[in-house]
Design a protein around this motif. Structure first.
Motif, PDB file in Angstrom:
ATOM      1  N   GLN A 281      37.503  34.749  36.363  1.00 40.39           N
ATOM      2  CA  GLN A 281      36.859  35.079  37.222  1.00 40.39           C
ATOM      3  C   GLN A 281      37.145  37.046  36.751  1.00 40.39           C
ATOM      4  OE1 GLN A 281      39.543  33.765  38.737  1.00 40.39           O
ATOM      5  NE2 GLN A 281      40.329  34.102  40.296  1.00 40.39           N
ATOM      6  N   TYR A 282      38.580  36.781  36.318  1.00 37.62           N
ATOM      7  CA  TYR A 282      38.407  38.657  35.326  1.00 37.62           C
ATOM      8  C   TYR A 282      38.889  39.058  34.540  1.00 37.62           C
ATOM      9  CZ  TYR A 282      43.000  38.126  37.655  1.00 37.62           C
ATOM     10  OH  TYR A 282      44.233  37.068  37.826  1.00 37.62           O
ATOM     11  N   GLN A 283      39.039  37.633  33.472  1.00 39.91           N
ATOM     12  CA  GLN A 283      38.935  37.564  31.852  1.00 39.91           C
ATOM     13  C   GLN A 283      38.308  38.779  31.469  1.00 39.91           C
ATOM     14  OE1 GLN A 283      38.596  34.280  29.522  1.00 39.91           O
ATOM     15  NE2 GLN A 283      41.073  34.783  28.604  1.00 39.91           N
ATOM     16  N   THR A 284      38.101  39.687  31.400  1.00 37.68           N
ATOM     17  CA  THR A 284      37.695  40.526  29.892  1.00 37.68           C
ATOM     18  C   THR A 284      37.613  40.767  28.234  1.00 37.68           C
ATOM     19  OG1 THR A 284      39.928  41.710  29.461  1.00 37.68           O
ATOM     20  CG2 THR A 284      38.689  42.648  31.788  1.00 37.68           C
ATOM     21  N   LEU A 285      37.143  41.450  27.590  1.00 34.57           N
ATOM     22  CA  LEU A 285      37.036  41.004  26.432  1.00 34.57           C
ATOM     23  C   LEU A 285      38.377  41.057  25.777  1.00 34.57           C
ATOM     24  CD1 LEU A 285      33.357  42.507  24.791  1.00 34.57           C
ATOM     25  CD2 LEU A 285      34.146  39.796  25.013  1.00 34.57           C
ATOM     26  N   GLY A 286      39.048  42.157  25.880  1.00 39.09           N
ATOM     27  CA  GLY A 286      40.685  42.702  25.861  1.00 39.09           C
ATOM     28  C   GLY A 286      41.448  41.230  25.869  1.00 39.09           C
ATOM     29  N   LEU A 287      41.096  40.694  27.066  1.00 40.86           N
ATOM     30  CA  LEU A 287      41.540  39.551  27.332  1.00 40.86           C
ATOM     31  C   LEU A 287      41.761  38.503  26.704  1.00 40.86           C
ATOM     32  CD1 LEU A 287      44.173  39.569  29.613  1.00 40.86           C
ATOM     33  CD2 LEU A 287      42.971  39.227  30.827  1.00 40.86           C
ATOM     34  N   PHE A 288      40.925  38.122  26.575  1.00 38.74           N
ATOM     35  CA  PHE A 288      40.023  36.854  25.483  1.00 38.74           C
ATOM     36  C   PHE A 288      40.211  36.500  24.720  1.00 38.74           C
ATOM     37  CE2 PHE A 288      35.912  34.815  23.892  1.00 38.74           C
ATOM     38  CZ  PHE A 288      36.817  33.676  24.428  1.00 38.74           C
ATOM     39  N   LEU A 289      40.741  38.365  23.558  1.00 38.73           N
ATOM     40  CA  LEU A 289      40.783  38.439  22.529  1.00 38.73           C
ATOM     41  C   LEU A 289      42.588  37.765  22.121  1.00 38.73           C
ATOM     42  CD1 LEU A 289      40.630  41.351  19.901  1.00 38.73           C
ATOM     43  CD2 LEU A 289      42.663  41.059  20.344  1.00 38.73           C
TER      44      LEU A 289
END
Lengths: 333, 292
Positions: A281-289
């Motif tokens: 629910q709070y995964q950002t693009l940076g974290l996804f990478l």
């Protein structure tokens, strides 16, 4: 002859030009002047060389190589073995619901952290621009969150937002609001993460606005006051328009920062790692990478995400430029 | 444009502008400023309070509002358990080296862009400005491959080398030197036969010193808090402060007072620097803002 030498290499004068040694001196002067010219011509390049060497090695080359890697299958376990994959990484990304989820989260958190942050910074700068006692204390105090690292700040805020023993739920309880499960809700977790960003950067932006406000010529305020404008009207009609370039600058910088948001969502829950919460629910693009590359060991996919982020930034930059161009045009008309 | 410059120029004489013209803040101004100040400082004060309590006390309602007696125990546990001693030493080395490199390279490059003539100058300067927009995510994968190849994982040079130059620094020094360094001074030194290196050493550095100090402080704060690349390049065996803090919740999932003690340890050096140099750092950020 003497005059000519003097203009070419002025320093010969020091050497005491005796008539007998004049020719030898001329030769030396010529050599000197050649060396001088070489120095003038090449030293600028020597001065900028370190920056461009390091930038080439650790900035430009990796940037391009990331694009190359995004077209390959690369595993973290064997990072130097690359297998051509074409646009596969990008098409897989487009079909990945978690990519769209991360994109949306990045966008939402970006808006709810940037807009209040810059609005509050503007207000704070306005107050700091008054003549107040201890103004330097207020300025330094506003900047202390900037000295706190993302990691430290997030650990502290994660505890403040704790469901059972957190200070914030306790305070809400005082006014009769039930405990909020901040971390597990969609909106609540995104708001909580945004407050960390807002806390760290409001003071910094306020100082940038304050500097711009102090450069606004006072005559503008005086004539506005003569026209009977209240303080609030002066703020709206004099301060804000004068600050427009600065505001645009902070919007660009904050947008770049928001696109890269990483540390806050990574550490907000100590345990779920790069997933960004139980439901992402709070995964950002940076974290996804980071998750794709360093948890799922897929460096090719991670590179594709990096380039997608870059393209999004360029798009935002273009929109920004268009807006400022339109504003300038309408101002001129 | 010329008018604006003139007005700005007058604004520099602070006495003129400030003489009774700036409005005094009323009690509302003070109230809101105090609220902002509390908002900025309370989370940090609470960190210290939580670090001085036991984990059990933190799991009670209401939460503690004043310091307890457990600070030294918690600090000690964070120091040993999370490798904080090594982390602090590593961070001082890393941030120090990055600051030194950035200030030195930015000053000479900024000087060249401000005062010297060479080919493609405008184009190269635009390139410098453009690089400020590139996010760090775009280089982590190749950098990671490179340090894997060189077997630099867990070694400090892996985080120092990519940080040694900064586009912001070059731009910042250029903006400062364009105005602060009189071209006649360089010419005078040239007439005396000074080489470019001597000009940099005896003319540029002394004049650039205030801006170099500001850039050094900003870079040190930035490097101390650098997060993304270090957690990829380093592990808990040889961490910087930020890497060690990342490991804290995993190792001490239950002992929250120790986590807070770690956060306190990692933040205190910068907070101490802020109480000493706060005024200069504030001035530097404001100065950079007007120039940028």
């Amino acid at each position: 002859m003497t005059e000519l030498t003097e203009t070419a290499a002025p320093s010969t004068g020091e050497e005491g030009a005796a008539p007998a040694g004049e020719r030898r001196l001329d030769k030396r002067a010529a050599r000197r002047s050649r060396r001088y010219q070489r120095d003038v011509k090449w030293s600028p390049y020597a001065f900028i060389a370190p920056f461009f060497l390091f930038f080439g090695a650790f900035g430009l080359f990796p940037l391009l190589y990331t694009g190359w890697a995004s077209l390959h299958r690369v595993s973290l376990n064997d990072p130097n073995h690359m297998e051509w994959a074409g646009l596969h990484n990008f098409t897989r990304l487009m079909d990945d619901e978690f990519f769209w989820n991360a994109l949306q989260n990045t966008f939402t958190i970006g808006i709810i952290s940037t807009v209040p942050q810059l609005a509050m910074a503007l207000g704070l700068a306005h107050l700091l621009n008054y003549r107040v006692r201890g103004s330097m204390f207020f300025r330094v105090a506003a900047l202390t969150p900037y000295a706190t690292s993302v990691a430290a700040a997030t650990l502290v805020f994660a505890m403040l937002y704790g469901r059972d023993y957190g200070m914030i739920n306790w305070a809400l309880g005082l006014v009769g609001i039930d405990s909020v499960d901040w971390e597990n809700g969609d909106w609540t977790s995104q708001i909580a993460i945004s407050t960390i960003v807002i806390w760290r950067w409001t003071g910094y932006n306020a100082l940038i606005y304050l500097a711009a406000m102090q450069a606004v010529p006072h005559d503008l305020y005086e004539s506005a006051a003569l026209d009977g404008a209240s303080r609030w009207q002066q703020f709206i009609h004099v301060t804000i328009p004068s600050l427009r370039p600065t505001i645009l600058f902070t919007v660009v910088v904050s947008t770049i920062g928001a696109t890269q948001l990483f540390g806050e969502p990574l550490l907000f829950s100590g345990t779920s790692g790069a997933a960004g919460g139980a439901d992402h629910q709070y995964q950002t693009l940076g974290l996804f990478l980071y998750e794709k590359g360093w948890f799922e060991l897929n460096l090719g996919r991670a590179s594709a995400i990096a380039w997608t982020m870059f393209l999004i930034l360029i798009l935002i930059g273009l929109v920004n430029w268009l807006i400022s161009w339109r504003l300038k045009k309408s101002e001129g008309a | 444009m010329a008018v604006r410059m003139a007005v700005r120029g007058r604004g520099r004489g602070r006495g003129v502008r400030r003489a009774g013209k700036q409005l005094h803040g009323g009690w509302i101004t003070y109230t809101i400023l105090i609220i902002f100040t509390l908002g900025s400082l309370l989370p940090l004060i609470w960190t210290a309070i939580a670090a001085s309590r036991t984990s059990t006390r933190l799991s009670e309602t209401p939460p503690p509002f004043w310091f307890g007696g457990n600070l030294m125990d918690n600090l000690g546990e964070a120091w040993d358990g999370a490798n904080m001693g090594l982390a602090l030493a590593n961070t001082v080395i890393v941030a120090g080296a990055i600051t030194l490199g950035t200030v030195l390279f930015s000053t000479i490059a900024g000087f060249a862009f401000a005062k010297l003539r060479f080919r493609f100058k405008t184009l190269l300067l635009l390139l410098v400005i453009g690089t400020m927009m590139v996010p760090p995510q775009l280089s982590v994968v190749p950098l990671f491959m490179a340090i894997a190849e060189l077997q630099w994982t867990n070694q400090l040079q892996a985080v120092i080398l990519p940080g040694l130059v900064s586009a912001f620094g070059v731009f910042f020094m250029r903006q400062y030197l364009v105005e602060a360094l009189p071209t006649e001074l360089i010419e005078a030194a040239r007439v005396d036969g000074a080489s470019s290196l001597r000009v940099v050493w005896h003319v540029v550095f002394p004049i650039a010193r205030p801006a170099m100090a500001v850039l050094a402080m900003l870079t040190f704060v930035f490097a101390w808090n650098e997060f993304f690349w270090p957690i990829i390049a380093l592990t808990q065996d040889n961490p910087t402060v930020q890497v060690a803090l990342t490991g804290l919740p995993q190792g001490y999932a239950t002992d929250r007072s120790v986590i807070m003690a770690g956060a306190l340890l990692g933040t205190l050096p910068l907070l101490a620097a802020f109480t000493i140099f706060g005024k200069q750092i504030v001035g530097g950020i404001m100065q950079g803002a007007v120039k940028g």
